[in-house]
Motif scaffolding. Sequence first.
Motif, PDB file in Angstrom:
ATOM      1  N   ALA A 281      -2.125  -1.460  11.751  1.00 38.19           N
ATOM      2  CA  ALA A 281      -2.856  -0.409  11.043  1.00 38.19           C
ATOM      3  C   ALA A 281      -2.085   0.123   9.856  1.00 38.19           C
ATOM      4  O   ALA A 281      -0.863   0.245   9.889  1.00 38.19           O
ATOM      5  CB  ALA A 281      -3.166   0.742  11.998  1.00 38.19           C
ATOM      6  N   VAL A 282      -2.822   0.460   8.807  1.00 35.94           N
ATOM      7  CA  VAL A 282      -2.324   1.279   7.709  1.00 35.94           C
ATOM      8  C   VAL A 282      -2.701   2.714   8.041  1.00 35.94           C
ATOM      9  O   VAL A 282      -3.871   3.027   8.258  1.00 35.94           O
ATOM     10  CB  VAL A 282      -2.972   0.872   6.369  1.00 35.94           C
ATOM     11  CG1 VAL A 282      -2.558   1.851   5.267  1.00 35.94           C
ATOM     12  CG2 VAL A 282      -2.595  -0.542   5.989  1.00 35.94           C
ATOM     13  N   SER A 283      -1.708   3.587   8.135  1.00 34.99           N
ATOM     14  CA  SER A 283      -1.946   4.966   8.536  1.00 34.99           C
ATOM     15  C   SER A 283      -1.503   5.913   7.436  1.00 34.99           C
ATOM     16  O   SER A 283      -0.442   5.721   6.825  1.00 34.99           O
ATOM     17  CB  SER A 283      -1.165   5.260   9.823  1.00 34.99           C
ATOM     18  OG  SER A 283      -1.372   6.584  10.256  1.00 34.99           O
ATOM     19  N   MET A 284      -2.306   6.937   7.178  1.00 29.89           N
ATOM     20  CA  MET A 284      -2.018   7.836   6.047  1.00 29.89           C
ATOM     21  C   MET A 284      -2.563   9.232   6.303  1.00 29.89           C
ATOM     22  O   MET A 284      -3.483   9.410   7.103  1.00 29.89           O
ATOM     23  CB  MET A 284      -2.663   7.276   4.778  1.00 29.89           C
ATOM     24  CG  MET A 284      -4.182   7.332   4.793  1.00 29.89           C
ATOM     25  SD  MET A 284      -4.967   6.141   3.696  1.00 29.89           S
ATOM     26  CE  MET A 284      -4.748   4.628   4.636  1.00 29.89           C
ATOM     27  N   PRO A 285      -2.021  10.241   5.618  1.00 32.18           N
ATOM     28  CA  PRO A 285      -2.615  11.577   5.686  1.00 32.18           C
ATOM     29  C   PRO A 285      -3.999  11.559   5.048  1.00 32.18           C
ATOM     30  O   PRO A 285      -4.269  10.761   4.135  1.00 32.18           O
ATOM     31  CB  PRO A 285      -1.648  12.448   4.870  1.00 32.18           C
ATOM     32  CG  PRO A 285      -0.392  11.647   4.747  1.00 32.18           C
ATOM     33  CD  PRO A 285      -0.802  10.218   4.775  1.00 32.18           C
TER      34      PRO A 285
ATOM     35  N   CYS B 272       6.674   4.294   5.140  1.00 35.88           N
ATOM     36  CA  CYS B 272       6.563   4.306   3.683  1.00 35.88           C
ATOM     37  C   CYS B 272       7.584   5.308   3.134  1.00 35.88           C
ATOM     38  O   CYS B 272       8.327   5.937   3.886  1.00 35.88           O
ATOM     39  CB  CYS B 272       5.153   4.694   3.258  1.00 35.88           C
ATOM     40  SG  CYS B 272       4.676   6.386   3.737  1.00 35.88           S
ATOM     41  N   ASP B 273       7.620   5.457   1.797  1.00 36.72           N
ATOM     42  CA  ASP B 273       8.625   6.358   1.218  1.00 36.72           C
ATOM     43  C   ASP B 273       8.038   7.687   0.746  1.00 36.72           C
ATOM     44  O   ASP B 273       8.710   8.463   0.076  1.00 36.72           O
ATOM     45  CB  ASP B 273       9.377   5.670   0.076  1.00 36.72           C
ATOM     46  CG  ASP B 273       8.470   5.272  -1.085  1.00 36.72           C
ATOM     47  OD1 ASP B 273       7.295   5.718  -1.118  1.00 36.72           O
ATOM     48  OD2 ASP B 273       8.931   4.512  -1.953  1.00 36.72           O
ATOM     49  N   HIS B 274       6.781   7.968   1.107  1.00 38.94           N
ATOM     50  CA  HIS B 274       6.206   9.277   0.770  1.00 38.94           C
ATOM     51  C   HIS B 274       6.901  10.379   1.580  1.00 38.94           C
ATOM     52  O   HIS B 274       7.237  10.183   2.748  1.00 38.94           O
ATOM     53  CB  HIS B 274       4.708   9.311   1.092  1.00 38.94           C
ATOM     54  CG  HIS B 274       3.861   8.510   0.167  1.00 38.94           C
ATOM     55  ND1 HIS B 274       3.685   8.850  -1.157  1.00 38.94           N
ATOM     56  CD2 HIS B 274       3.130   7.383   0.373  1.00 38.94           C
ATOM     57  CE1 HIS B 274       2.880   7.964  -1.732  1.00 38.94           C
ATOM     58  NE2 HIS B 274       2.525   7.073  -0.825  1.00 38.94           N
ATOM     59  N   ALA B 275       7.091  11.523   0.946  1.00 39.65           N
ATOM     60  CA  ALA B 275       7.678  12.658   1.661  1.00 39.65           C
ATOM     61  C   ALA B 275       6.746  13.131   2.774  1.00 39.65           C
ATOM     62  O   ALA B 275       7.187  13.523   3.856  1.00 39.65           O
ATOM     63  CB  ALA B 275       7.959  13.799   0.694  1.00 39.65           C
ATOM     64  N   VAL B 276       5.459  13.082   2.518  1.00 42.03           N
ATOM     65  CA  VAL B 276       4.448  13.430   3.525  1.00 42.03           C
ATOM     66  C   VAL B 276       3.811  12.131   4.004  1.00 42.03           C
ATOM     67  O   VAL B 276       3.211  11.397   3.218  1.00 42.03           O
ATOM     68  CB  VAL B 276       3.373  14.365   2.940  1.00 42.03           C
ATOM     69  CG1 VAL B 276       2.298  14.648   3.986  1.00 42.03           C
ATOM     70  CG2 VAL B 276       4.002  15.662   2.454  1.00 42.03           C
ATOM     71  N   ARG B 277       3.963  11.829   5.281  1.00 39.50           N
ATOM     72  CA  ARG B 277       3.426  10.583   5.826  1.00 39.50           C
ATOM     73  C   ARG B 277       3.106  10.775   7.305  1.00 39.50           C
ATOM     74  O   ARG B 277       3.560  11.730   7.929  1.00 39.50           O
ATOM     75  CB  ARG B 277       4.432   9.441   5.656  1.00 39.50           C
ATOM     76  CG  ARG B 277       5.793   9.685   6.295  1.00 39.50           C
ATOM     77  CD  ARG B 277       6.715   8.493   6.027  1.00 39.50           C
ATOM     78  NE  ARG B 277       8.026   8.654   6.663  1.00 39.50           N
ATOM     79  CZ  ARG B 277       9.095   9.152   6.070  1.00 39.50           C
ATOM     80  NH1 ARG B 277       9.006   9.554   4.803  1.00 39.50           N
ATOM     81  NH2 ARG B 277      10.240   9.249   6.704  1.00 39.50           N
ATOM     82  N   THR B 278       2.328   9.859   7.843  1.00 40.47           N
ATOM     83  CA  THR B 278       2.036   9.912   9.273  1.00 40.47           C
ATOM     84  C   THR B 278       3.226   9.368  10.039  1.00 40.47           C
ATOM     85  O   THR B 278       4.010   8.575   9.522  1.00 40.47           O
ATOM     86  CB  THR B 278       0.785   9.088   9.613  1.00 40.47           C
ATOM     87  OG1 THR B 278       1.005   7.727   9.240  1.00 40.47           O
ATOM     88  CG2 THR B 278      -0.427   9.619   8.871  1.00 40.47           C
TER      89      THR B 278
ATOM     90  N   VAL C 110       0.804  -1.225   0.000  1.00 38.89           N
ATOM     91  CA  VAL C 110       0.000   0.000   0.000  1.00 38.89           C
ATOM     92  C   VAL C 110       0.838   1.277   0.000  1.00 38.89           C
ATOM     93  O   VAL C 110       0.310   2.374  -0.222  1.00 38.89           O
ATOM     94  CB  VAL C 110      -0.951   0.022   1.220  1.00 38.89           C
ATOM     95  CG1 VAL C 110      -1.905  -1.155   1.176  1.00 38.89           C
ATOM     96  CG2 VAL C 110      -0.177   0.034   2.537  1.00 38.89           C
ATOM     97  N   ASN C 111       2.141   1.157   0.273  1.00 37.42           N
ATOM     98  CA  ASN C 111       3.055   2.298   0.382  1.00 37.42           C
ATOM     99  C   ASN C 111       2.513   3.373   1.326  1.00 37.42           C
ATOM    100  O   ASN C 111       2.461   4.564   0.996  1.00 37.42           O
ATOM    101  CB  ASN C 111       3.361   2.908  -0.988  1.00 37.42           C
ATOM    102  CG  ASN C 111       4.575   3.844  -0.917  1.00 37.42           C
ATOM    103  OD1 ASN C 111       5.409   3.738  -0.021  1.00 37.42           O
ATOM    104  ND2 ASN C 111       4.671   4.770  -1.873  1.00 37.42           N
ATOM    105  N   GLU C 112       2.112   2.918   2.503  1.00 37.47           N
ATOM    106  CA  GLU C 112       1.743   3.810   3.594  1.00 37.47           C
ATOM    107  C   GLU C 112       2.395   3.279   4.870  1.00 37.47           C
ATOM    108  O   GLU C 112       2.839   2.129   4.921  1.00 37.47           O
ATOM    109  CB  GLU C 112       0.216   3.885   3.774  1.00 37.47           C
ATOM    110  CG  GLU C 112      -0.546   4.474   2.594  1.00 37.47           C
ATOM    111  CD  GLU C 112      -0.292   5.967   2.375  1.00 37.47           C
ATOM    112  OE1 GLU C 112       0.403   6.589   3.201  1.00 37.47           O
ATOM    113  OE2 GLU C 112      -0.796   6.505   1.369  1.00 37.47           O
TER     114      GLU C 112
END
Length: 250
Positions: free
Chosen positions: A216-220, A118-124, A95-97
């Motif tokens: 949990a999968v956590s995301m903005p 994850c590798d997103h610049a903006v993440r929880t 899911v990349n989160e």
Amino acid sequence: MEMKSVTRSLRILEAVAQHQPVTVGELTKLFGLPKSTVQRTLVTLAEAGWLRANRKDTTRWEIGARVLAVRPAALQGSSLLAAAHEPMVRLRDTVNETIHLTVPDALQCMVVVDRVDCDHAVRTFHTIGDTSPLHATATGQAVLAHLPKADIDELVDRGLERFSDSTPTDPAQLRAELDRVRAEGYSVNVNQYRPDVCAVAAAVLNEDGTPLAAVAVSMPASRYDPDRLPEWGRLVADTAAEIAARRTGG
């Protein structure tokens, strides 16, 4: 003198871990210290989150889950963290989160014990040892759904604190959501606790159905897509089931 007090506190903490749930009287006999000294030390450790009173017998003391923040693999059973890591990594890759593993500290809070970023610049981001309320988080609701009705009643009777406009503070609303979690196998948090933070979670159950943890999968909120909710729910439920099976060697 201060160092002596710290050493005494650590020795009492270790004794509680070894003999829990243990009474003040038992610790007094073990250390040969005045009862008032032991009681004062226990209260201090409890205020700092290291200890807690046993819920069924408040005269007995036990380790609080926050101790996991110091050395997770040494407490709560290394089997849980060892079993969880690979499934959490695979879920993150899918899911990349950010993926969180949390454990309940009785009905007090959920405690983060592991995280895969994850590798997103903006993440929880939650640090190991962070705590959060059960009723206002996906991980907490995942655990609550598998607790006895008496425990849910106790939590509700304390009052459901509001953290945002989305926090479930109405007991009937919370109970209905827990019914849905039990039926569908996953919980959802859309801005219920922290602003702009969403999560989907499932409980990791013991052999007897007791919830040990939640994954949990956590995301903005900007990346939360309600259309993907069934997919995310299936993925976290499958991951939780795999962690439980790996923990018991199944």
